[in-house]
Design an enzyme around this catalytic site. Structure first.
Site, PDB file in Angstrom:
ATOM      1  N   GLY A  65      -1.444   0.375   8.823  1.00  0.00           N
ATOM      2  CA  GLY A  65      -2.068   1.091   7.705  1.00  0.00           C
ATOM      3  C   GLY A  65      -3.539   1.392   7.938  1.00  0.00           C
ATOM      4  N   GLY A  92      -4.069  -0.257  17.606  1.00  0.00           N
ATOM      5  CA  GLY A  92      -3.254  -0.577  16.435  1.00  0.00           C
ATOM      6  C   GLY A  92      -2.694   0.694  15.828  1.00  0.00           C
ATOM      7  CG  ASN A 144      -7.671   1.079  -0.824  1.00  0.00           C
ATOM      8  OD1 ASN A 144      -7.784   2.170  -1.383  1.00  0.00           O
ATOM      9  ND2 ASN A 144      -8.701   0.434  -0.317  1.00  0.00           N
ATOM     10  CE1 TYR A 167     -12.958 -10.397   4.819  1.00  0.00           C
ATOM     11  CE2 TYR A 167     -12.135  -8.194   5.268  1.00  0.00           C
ATOM     12  CZ  TYR A 167     -12.081  -9.373   4.553  1.00  0.00           C
ATOM     13  OH  TYR A 167     -11.124  -9.527   3.582  1.00  0.00           O
ATOM     14  CE  LYS A 193      -4.261  -1.807   2.041  1.00  0.00           C
ATOM     15  NZ  LYS A 193      -5.271  -1.669   3.081  1.00  0.00           N
ATOM     16  CG  ASP A 210      -8.341   0.591   3.159  1.00  0.00           C
ATOM     17  OD1 ASP A 210      -9.192  -0.210   2.744  1.00  0.00           O
ATOM     18  OD2 ASP A 210      -7.113   0.361   3.113  1.00  0.00           O
TER      19      ASP A 210
HETATM   20  P1  NAP Z   1      -0.419  -3.515   9.461  1.00  0.00           P
HETATM   21  O1  NAP Z   1      -0.072  -2.240   8.780  1.00  0.00           O
HETATM   22  O2  NAP Z   1       0.482  -4.694   9.325  1.00  0.00           O
HETATM   23  O3  NAP Z   1      -0.612  -3.185  11.045  1.00  0.00           O
HETATM   24  C1  NAP Z   1      -0.885  -4.216  11.956  1.00  0.00           C
HETATM   25  C2  NAP Z   1      -1.149  -3.628  13.351  1.00  0.00           C
HETATM   26  O4  NAP Z   1      -1.595  -4.691  14.189  1.00  0.00           O
HETATM   27  C3  NAP Z   1       0.068  -3.010  14.015  1.00  0.00           C
HETATM   28  O5  NAP Z   1      -0.361  -1.950  14.848  1.00  0.00           O
HETATM   29  C4  NAP Z   1       0.593  -4.167  14.879  1.00  0.00           C
HETATM   30  O6  NAP Z   1       1.279  -3.739  16.037  1.00  0.00           O
HETATM   31  C5  NAP Z   1      -0.706  -4.789  15.324  1.00  0.00           C
HETATM   32  N1  NAP Z   1      -0.554  -6.207  15.664  1.00  0.00           N
HETATM   33  C6  NAP Z   1      -0.288  -7.232  14.814  1.00  0.00           C
HETATM   34  N2  NAP Z   1      -0.230  -8.391  15.494  1.00  0.00           N
HETATM   35  C7  NAP Z   1      -0.447  -8.091  16.811  1.00  0.00           C
HETATM   36  C8  NAP Z   1      -0.505  -8.860  18.002  1.00  0.00           C
HETATM   37  N3  NAP Z   1      -0.334 -10.190  17.995  1.00  0.00           N
HETATM   38  N4  NAP Z   1      -0.762  -8.216  19.174  1.00  0.00           N
HETATM   39  C9  NAP Z   1      -0.932  -6.873  19.208  1.00  0.00           C
HETATM   40  N5  NAP Z   1      -0.882  -6.081  18.097  1.00  0.00           N
HETATM   41  C10 NAP Z   1      -0.652  -6.694  16.912  1.00  0.00           C
HETATM   42  O7  NAP Z   1      -1.873  -4.028   8.989  1.00  0.00           O
HETATM   43  P2  NAP Z   1      -3.129  -3.135   8.506  1.00  0.00           P
HETATM   44  O8  NAP Z   1      -3.027  -2.855   7.056  1.00  0.00           O
HETATM   45  O9  NAP Z   1      -3.323  -2.003   9.445  1.00  0.00           O
HETATM   46  O10 NAP Z   1      -4.314  -4.201   8.665  1.00  0.00           O
HETATM   47  C11 NAP Z   1      -4.722  -4.614   9.943  1.00  0.00           C
HETATM   48  C12 NAP Z   1      -5.996  -5.446   9.849  1.00  0.00           C
HETATM   49  O11 NAP Z   1      -7.034  -4.674   9.272  1.00  0.00           O
HETATM   50  C13 NAP Z   1      -5.851  -6.705   8.953  1.00  0.00           C
HETATM   51  O12 NAP Z   1      -6.465  -7.771   9.630  1.00  0.00           O
HETATM   52  C14 NAP Z   1      -6.629  -6.328   7.713  1.00  0.00           C
HETATM   53  O13 NAP Z   1      -7.210  -7.469   7.085  1.00  0.00           O
HETATM   54  C15 NAP Z   1      -7.715  -5.432   8.299  1.00  0.00           C
HETATM   55  N6  NAP Z   1      -8.309  -4.514   7.319  1.00  0.00           N
HETATM   56  C16 NAP Z   1      -9.649  -4.593   7.125  1.00  0.00           C
HETATM   57  C17 NAP Z   1     -10.240  -3.756   6.199  1.00  0.00           C
HETATM   58  C18 NAP Z   1     -11.718  -3.859   5.973  1.00  0.00           C
HETATM   59  O14 NAP Z   1     -12.179  -3.345   4.941  1.00  0.00           O
HETATM   60  N7  NAP Z   1     -12.488  -4.440   6.860  1.00  0.00           N
HETATM   61  C19 NAP Z   1      -9.476  -2.830   5.479  1.00  0.00           C
HETATM   62  C20 NAP Z   1      -8.095  -2.746   5.747  1.00  0.00           C
HETATM   63  C21 NAP Z   1      -7.516  -3.613   6.670  1.00  0.00           C
HETATM   64  P3  NAP Z   1       2.888  -3.461  16.024  1.00  0.00           P
HETATM   65  O15 NAP Z   1       3.063  -2.060  15.504  1.00  0.00           O
HETATM   66  O16 NAP Z   1       3.272  -3.627  17.434  1.00  0.00           O
HETATM   67  O17 NAP Z   1       3.490  -4.507  15.107  1.00  0.00           O
END
Ligand code: NAP
Length: 276
Positions: free
Chosen positions: A131, A128, A90, A215, A69, A105
């Site tokens: 992204g 969190g 995205n 989801y 992204k 998003d």
């Molecule tokens: P990302 O950039 O990789 O960020 C992941 C975040 O989760 C970071 O803050 C990370 O903390 C934290 N994290 C990961 N594993 C963890 C754990 N075991 N315990 C505590 N914190 C943890 O990912 P992202 O793009 O933000 O996406 C995150 C989620 O959102 C994914 O599941 C994705 O599928 C979902 N999402 C959903 C939609 C939707 O339309 N519903 C859209 C976008 C994303 P650290 O900084 O400490 O590593």
């Protein structure tokens, strides 16, 4: 639907991509609107090669997911203002070989929230700092929401809090924050690890609005806990569908059939769970 020499190709690029519901959602939209278009999933780490292929083969649009992204931004011909400010794209539109990047998003999350609550002046705890948190935090700040960030890694959490000009608290102190709204943006609690939850029950108060971006499952452990505490809950499917509807509009200029998209994703989630 007949695939022929006039079929338009769209896709999603990411790594991994096997869990993506975007092909199900967008193919349902194309079929409902009677468009001769198909949407496929491409698992690749080569985002540069992917964009060259997109131009050369004339793919009309592409969704972009982890880990591309941010990396995709310097490779595009143009980036929309909101995506530039958030620092994440995205969605790509191929406008006669000019690749233009957008972020849907943020708007997807905003619409999912605004369907249920009036946001202005509310306080929100975002769990969190990746992204999803960045996109959601940015758009909520623009809507006059007072934010607090909580994250596992202090460095990343403080960086995002600095960008959003708000405060940061470590995860173990989340329950001290008085918030009207809590948004869970980490992958914790996603299938098959759906027994997990990083939110303390003490952080949930009756009357609070709780949104989980996950989801799969539709009802996470967090949302079950929140319902038990008398909170209003919003699942990640609403955000997925709203961001997908905005992608569909950018690519086709047509209003997306959100009910059919929602139905298709719900059925696929049910099928996938039954298979495993
Ligand atoms: P990302 O950039 O990789 O960020 C992941 C975040 O989760 C970071 O803050 C990370 O903390 C934290 N994290 C990961 N594993 C963890 C754990 N075991 N315990 C505590 N914190 C943890 O990912 P992202 O793009 O933000 O996406 C995150 C989620 O959102 C994914 O599941 C994705 O599928 C979902 N999402 C959903 C939609 C939707 O339309 N519903 C859209 C976008 C994303 P650290 O900084 O400490 O590593």
């Amino acid at each position: 639907m007949i695939i022929d020499q006039n079929t338009t190709l769209y896709g999603v690029v990411g790594c991994p991509i096997h869990h993506s519901m975007s092909p199900t959602m967008h193919n349902a939209a194309f079929s409902t609107r009677g468009l001769n278009s198909v949407y496929l999933a491409f698992e690749t780490e080569d985002i540069d090669g992917c964009l060259k292929g997109m131009k050369a083969l004339g793919l009309k649009g592409m969704s972009v997911t982890l880990p591309h992204k941010s990396a995709v931004i310097p490779l595009l011909d143009e980036v929309d203002g909101l995506a530039k400010q958030i620092g994440a794209v995205n969605t790509i539109v191929n406008d006669e070989r000019r690749l233009i990047g957008y972020n849907t998003d943020a708007v997807g999350a905003l619409e999912a929230l605004e369907d249920k609550i009036e946001l202005s002046g509310k306080t929100c705890l975002i769990i969190g700092a990746g992204g999803a948190a960045r996109a959601i935090g940015f758009i909520l700040k623009e809507r006059g929401v007072h934010l607090t960030i909580s994250n596992r890694s202090t460095k990343r959490g403080e960086e995002l809090a600095g960008f959003l000009e708000c405060s940061f608290v470590p995860l173990k102190e989340m329950e001290v924050v008085q918030a009207d709204l809590l948004i869970q943006t980490t992958p914790v609690g996603m299938y098959p690890h759906d027994a997990q939850c990083i939110i303390s029950p003490n952080a949930l108060k009756e009357g609070m609005v709780v949104m989980d971006v996950i989801y799969n499952p539709l009802e996470t452990r967090l949302l079950r806990m929140a319902e038990d505490q008398g909170c209003l809950v919003i699942n990640g499917l609403d955000m997925l569908i709203h961001q997908g509807a905005e992608q569909f509009r950018l690519w086709t200029g047509i209003k997306a059939p959100v009910d059919n998209m929602t139905q298709a994703v719900k059925e696929a989630l049910k099928r996938n769970c039954n298979e495993i």
